[in-house]
Design a protein around this motif. Structure first.
Motif, PDB file in Angstrom:
ATOM      1  N   LEU A 232       0.467  21.575   0.305  1.00 56.21           N
ATOM      2  CA  LEU A 232       1.898  21.386   0.099  1.00 56.21           C
ATOM      3  C   LEU A 232       2.704  21.629   1.364  1.00 56.21           C
ATOM      4  O   LEU A 232       3.719  20.969   1.603  1.00 56.21           O
ATOM      5  CB  LEU A 232       2.400  22.332  -1.001  1.00 56.21           C
ATOM      6  N   ASN A 233       2.235  22.594   2.165  1.00 60.67           N
ATOM      7  CA  ASN A 233       3.069  22.992   3.299  1.00 60.67           C
ATOM      8  C   ASN A 233       2.261  23.878   4.245  1.00 60.67           C
ATOM      9  O   ASN A 233       1.176  24.351   3.902  1.00 60.67           O
ATOM     10  CB  ASN A 233       4.297  23.759   2.787  1.00 60.67           C
ATOM     11  N   VAL A 234       2.791  24.084   5.435  1.00 57.24           N
ATOM     12  CA  VAL A 234       2.269  25.090   6.360  1.00 57.24           C
ATOM     13  C   VAL A 234       3.395  26.075   6.639  1.00 57.24           C
ATOM     14  O   VAL A 234       4.569  25.714   6.592  1.00 57.24           O
ATOM     15  CB  VAL A 234       1.773  24.462   7.678  1.00 57.24           C
ATOM     16  N   SER A 235       3.037  27.313   6.883  1.00 53.45           N
ATOM     17  CA  SER A 235       4.077  28.315   7.122  1.00 53.45           C
ATOM     18  C   SER A 235       3.589  29.365   8.105  1.00 53.45           C
ATOM     19  O   SER A 235       2.394  29.667   8.173  1.00 53.45           O
ATOM     20  CB  SER A 235       4.494  28.988   5.808  1.00 53.45           C
ATOM     21  N   ILE A 236       4.525  29.900   8.882  1.00 57.41           N
ATOM     22  CA  ILE A 236       4.265  31.031   9.768  1.00 57.41           C
ATOM     23  C   ILE A 236       5.083  32.198   9.228  1.00 57.41           C
ATOM     24  O   ILE A 236       6.317  32.155   9.220  1.00 57.41           O
ATOM     25  CB  ILE A 236       4.671  30.735  11.223  1.00 57.41           C
ATOM     26  N   VAL A 237       4.402  33.218   8.735  1.00 56.41           N
ATOM     27  CA  VAL A 237       5.068  34.333   8.065  1.00 56.41           C
ATOM     28  C   VAL A 237       5.048  35.563   8.958  1.00 56.41           C
ATOM     29  O   VAL A 237       4.001  35.936   9.501  1.00 56.41           O
ATOM     30  CB  VAL A 237       4.375  34.652   6.719  1.00 56.41           C
ATOM     31  N   ASP A 238       6.204  36.196   9.101  1.00 57.25           N
ATOM     32  CA  ASP A 238       6.318  37.421   9.894  1.00 57.25           C
ATOM     33  C   ASP A 238       5.848  38.601   9.056  1.00 57.25           C
ATOM     34  O   ASP A 238       6.404  38.902   8.004  1.00 57.25           O
ATOM     35  CB  ASP A 238       7.780  37.621  10.318  1.00 57.25           C
TER      36      ASP A 238
ATOM     37  N   ASP B  71      -4.694  49.159  12.453  1.00 55.70           N
ATOM     38  CA  ASP B  71      -3.596  49.479  13.364  1.00 55.70           C
ATOM     39  C   ASP B  71      -2.290  48.938  12.784  1.00 55.70           C
ATOM     40  O   ASP B  71      -2.279  47.961  12.049  1.00 55.70           O
ATOM     41  CB  ASP B  71      -3.814  48.856  14.748  1.00 55.70           C
ATOM     42  N   GLN B  72      -1.183  49.600  13.126  1.00 58.26           N
ATOM     43  CA  GLN B  72       0.129  49.071  12.769  1.00 58.26           C
ATOM     44  C   GLN B  72       0.581  48.161  13.908  1.00 58.26           C
ATOM     45  O   GLN B  72       0.924  48.619  14.990  1.00 58.26           O
ATOM     46  CB  GLN B  72       1.131  50.215  12.562  1.00 58.26           C
ATOM     47  N   MET B  73       0.540  46.863  13.663  1.00 55.79           N
ATOM     48  CA  MET B  73       0.876  45.912  14.717  1.00 55.79           C
ATOM     49  C   MET B  73       1.793  44.838  14.152  1.00 55.79           C
ATOM     50  O   MET B  73       1.578  44.345  13.041  1.00 55.79           O
ATOM     51  CB  MET B  73      -0.389  45.252  15.283  1.00 55.79           C
ATOM     52  N   ASN B  74       2.825  44.487  14.906  1.00 52.09           N
ATOM     53  CA  ASN B  74       3.680  43.378  14.506  1.00 52.09           C
ATOM     54  C   ASN B  74       2.903  42.075  14.692  1.00 52.09           C
ATOM     55  O   ASN B  74       2.406  41.794  15.786  1.00 52.09           O
ATOM     56  CB  ASN B  74       4.955  43.350  15.345  1.00 52.09           C
ATOM     57  N   HIS B  75       2.802  41.304  13.635  1.00 51.08           N
ATOM     58  CA  HIS B  75       2.075  40.049  13.770  1.00 51.08           C
ATOM     59  C   HIS B  75       2.615  39.004  12.794  1.00 51.08           C
ATOM     60  O   HIS B  75       3.336  39.320  11.853  1.00 51.08           O
ATOM     61  CB  HIS B  75       0.572  40.254  13.546  1.00 51.08           C
TER      62      HIS B  75
END
Length: 212
Positions: free
Chosen positions: A60-66, A75-79
């Motif tokens: 249906l779709n592609v998405s980039i989720v924060d 580890d706590q990492m922003n990705h």
């Protein structure tokens, strides 16, 4: 009535009743019909049980989720996570469907240092490993890549969301530039669906994913 037979020179004994008005004929017809159904029933049941039960998989779709501040690899990492939104629009369940990253084409050449490896589903199922079932009308998510704005080395990093070998650069790392990838969705029934994507990464910001 006798005058009628006499006028047309017909003997009353020559008049025959139509077959469908004879009770015995009805009984014979019904019996033959019942026998035909009895003989055909096993064949019909076998055909129904063995006919192809194909699902209808659609991206249906592609998405980039924060996924800011969520744990990754202890580890706590922003990705960010690049995902495919997939739906089974068919009437039959897609059993034990596994998504495999089959091929990577970079700089117009297929990467020879890569071999097929399974991707991971966003929500896995118990005892299924890298496979899962998709029920009719169910929408699921397939992780394709992870992007880290700052990795352990301090640089931005983009990796394919593979089920094993994530520390092997040839298998997991996304190249800077444009890569075309082929994903195959394998089912227990033997049905195979294909998805082609282009991944565009500048080496700094989150990669872009485009359905081809």
């Amino acid at each position: 009535m006798r005058n009628f037979f006499h006028a047309y020179n017909i003997s009353p004994h020559q008049v025959q009743t139509s077959w469908y008005l004879i009770p015995d004929s009805w009984l014979s017809t019904i019996t033959l019909f019942a026998v035909a159904i009895a003989l055909a029933t096993p064949w019909i049941v076998n055909w129904l049980n063995n006919r192809p039960k194909n699902s209808k998989i659609r991206v249906l779709n592609v998405s980039i989720v924060d996924q800011a501040n969520e744990a990754y690899d202890d580890d706590q990492m922003n990705h960010h996570v690049g995902r495919l939104v997939i739906k089974n629009e068919g009437k039959f369940i897609a059993k034990s469907i596994e998504a495999s990253l089959e091929k990577i084409v970079f700089d117009e050449q297929e990467r020879k240092d890569f071999f097929p490896v399974p991707l991971i589903w966003t929500h896995s199922q118990p005892n299924k490993g890298t496979a899962r079932d998709i029920y009719p009308n169910q929408t699921v998510y397939l992780d394709v890549l992870f992007y880290f704005s700052e990795s352990r080395s301090g640089d931005a990093l983009a990796q394919f969301a593979i089920g094993a070998g994530k520390d092997v650069e040839n298998l997991s790392y996304v190249c800077v530039g444009k890569s075309n990838i082929l994903i195959k969705l394998y089912q227990e029934s033997g049905q195979v669906d294909e998805v082609s994507l282009q991944i565009d990464w500048d080496g700094n910001s989150a990669p872009k994913m485009i359905l081809l």
